[in-house]
Design an enzyme around this catalytic site. Structure first.
Site, PDB file in Angstrom:
ATOM      1  N   GLY A   1       0.595  -0.893  -0.355  1.00 57.17           N
ATOM      2  CA  GLY A   1       0.172  -0.083  -0.261  1.00 57.17           C
ATOM      3  C   GLY A   1       0.773   1.292  -0.111  1.00 57.17           C
ATOM      4  O   GLY A   1       0.505   2.937   0.338  1.00 57.17           O
TER       5      GLY A   1
ATOM      6  N   GLY B   1       2.706  -3.458  -3.903  1.00 58.74           N
ATOM      7  CA  GLY B   1       2.831  -3.441  -5.309  1.00 58.74           C
ATOM      8  C   GLY B   1       3.415  -2.249  -6.211  1.00 58.74           C
ATOM      9  O   GLY B   1       4.559  -1.974  -6.266  1.00 58.74           O
TER      10      GLY B   1
ATOM     11  N   CYS C   1     -15.281   5.889 -26.129  1.00 58.27           N
ATOM     12  CA  CYS C   1     -16.663   6.757 -26.618  1.00 58.27           C
ATOM     13  C   CYS C   1     -17.596   6.723 -25.076  1.00 58.27           C
ATOM     14  O   CYS C   1     -17.942   5.761 -24.662  1.00 58.27           O
ATOM     15  CB  CYS C   1     -17.857   6.145 -27.430  1.00 58.27           C
ATOM     16  SG  CYS C   1     -16.612   5.699 -28.833  1.00 58.27           S
TER      17      CYS C   1
END
Ligand SMILES: Cc1ncc(COP(=O)(O)O)c(C=O)c1O
Length: 435
Positions: A240, A283, A357
């Site tokens: 974290g 990570g 889109c």
């Protein structure tokens, strides 16, 4: 913008490099720097070991599970945290021994559990009660288990990356007795539980929430020792730690972060016989700052708004290569590179939008030279984590390539741009509806 290179922890391409990589490999393009990545792993490992000798670093591969990244991180001595069978297969394909992988996941299927057990993963982090029974059924006695706990800590981060609070789908709640019941059930089944895990949330710029989570888990370990004689040998404190997405973000240096975390947890355990291995599984901090994304500008348009006007700089990528802005307002640092080396005119704030889109706002209020034009290149910093691993094919755009800048100065395409054949490989049209 900081100009002092000494304070710039992030990997940044020079304008010339960015232009030449974009021209050679096309855009959008993920670029990762090997030396930077290796140094991040080494620095975190050094910081953690000097804060607490009995410690181990695991890399949360969800951040970027490109095989080359897994191989590099593992070669630097990290274990690999996988959160699915797919991530485990990626680690195995990258040459990481199964015993060096830790299996997460809050909804592991029986097939995933079987696969993990058969592969011989080093550890399974158990999330819920049915999983305990499934692991027992899959002869899980052969591998170490940690119980994932919900410590009831609310980290100060975006709700979508908060996981440690009581109201969460992850893990066993400590306060309501679920965690204790889970432990007792494992012991009854003779499952080899070796300790506990918690992960409170992500992009934490200071360790306060992780320390609180770790302390609550350590208190729980103490209570289980006192009440049931259970000796926790491992406490995994999750990942974290945050990175410098924006110039103004100032994450605490990892050395101080690890000191605070280790001290917070060992304080709780002082005076007990418990001396567990402390584990962290970052990570983002490992790979995030080692990568950038290059986009080409497709068009620039200025439109009237009730307040005046807004300039859109539209690029050839978007939420399919980086969904973080759309998912939770992730912010980044964006650098402009003129396609022809011309000087930038005085900047004005623009909205950088993607090609999808949807509104597909990637980066808002970005200072950009007024003469930005089609074919200019934008370099977005800190995209090494949760970019390629979250990429999709929305609007049938092929997923980008990843180029690894090797330590010897060469460039290696470690992930090809998706081909049209790959795009359609999974699909068939039933004969009777063919046009
Ligand atoms: C269980 C667990 N561990 C580790 C991590 C890694 O978090 P980060 O990349 O922010 O370090 C996560 C992120 O979702 C997670 O869920």
């Amino acid at each position: 913008m900081p100009t002092d290179a000494a304070v710039e922890s992030r990997f940044v391409l020079t304008d010339e490099q960015a232009r030449s990589l974009a021209a050679k490999f096309g855009t959008p393009l993920y670029v990762l720097d090997e030396a930077h990545l290796r140094e991040r792993v080494r620095r975190y490992r050094r910081a953690f070991t000097s804060a607490h000798a009995n410690s181990e670093l695991t890399y949360a591969s969800k951040a970027n599970s490109t095989l080359a990244v897994l191989a590099i991180v593992a070669s630097e001595g990290c274990l690999i945290d996988v959160a699915s069978e797919g991530e485990l297969r990626a680690a195995l394909k990258a040459g990481v021994p199964a015993a060096k992988c830790h299996m997460h996941g809050n909804a592991k299927s029986s097939a995933e559990i079987e696969f993990a057990v058969e592969s011989g993963v080093g550890q399974i982090i158990v999330d819920n009660s049915p999983e305990i029974e499934a692991i027992a059924g899959a002869s899980g006695q052969r591998l170490d288990l940690l119980l994932r706990l919900a410590p009831g800590v609310d980290p100060k981060t975006h709700a979508k990356i908060s996981t440690g609070q009581a109201d969460t789908k992850f893990g066993f709640n400590i306060a309501d007795g679920s965690a204790e019941k889970a432990l007792l059930r494992c012991l009854e089944l003779g499952l080899p539980v070796v300790g506990f895990h918690c992960h409170v949330g992500s992009q934490l710029l200071d360790p306060e929430a992780q320390v609180s989570g770790g302390q609550i888990v350590a208190e729980f370990a103490k209570a289980m020792k006192r009440q049931h004689g259970f000796e926790a040998k491992v406490l995994n404190l999750g990942g974290g730690m945050g990175i410098r997405y924006r110039d103004e973000d100032q994450p605490m240096p990892v050395e101080e972060y690890c000191q605070a975390l280790a001290a917070g947890v060992t304080d709780v355990l002082a005076g007990t016989s418990l001396d567990p291995l402390l584990v962290q599984e970052p990570g983002r901090w490992i790979v995030g700052e080692s990568g950038v994304t290059l986009y080409a500008v497709s068009c620039v348009k200025t439109v009237p708004t009730p307040e005046g006007e807004r300039t859109y700089v539209v690029v050839d990528g978007g939420m399919s290569d980086n969904p973080r802005p759309a998912m939770y307002g992730g912010e980044y640092t964006v650098r402009w590179i003129a396609s022809d080396g011309r000087a930038g005119q005085p900047p004005k704030n623009v909205r950088v939008s993607g090609k999808h889109c949807e509104a597909d706002t990637l980066f808002d209020d970005v200072p950009m030279p007024a003469n930005v034009a089609r074919d200019d290149v934008l370099q977005v910093l800190c995209t090494g984590a949760y970019g390629s691993s979250m990429a999709s094919n929305y609007n049938r755009y092929p997923r980008p390539a990843t180029v690894l800048l090797r330590e010897d100065g060469t460039q290696s395409v470690v992930q090809q741009r998706e081909s049209w054949d790959e795009m359609f490989a999974r699909e068939t049209v039933p004969e009777d509806v063919q046009c």
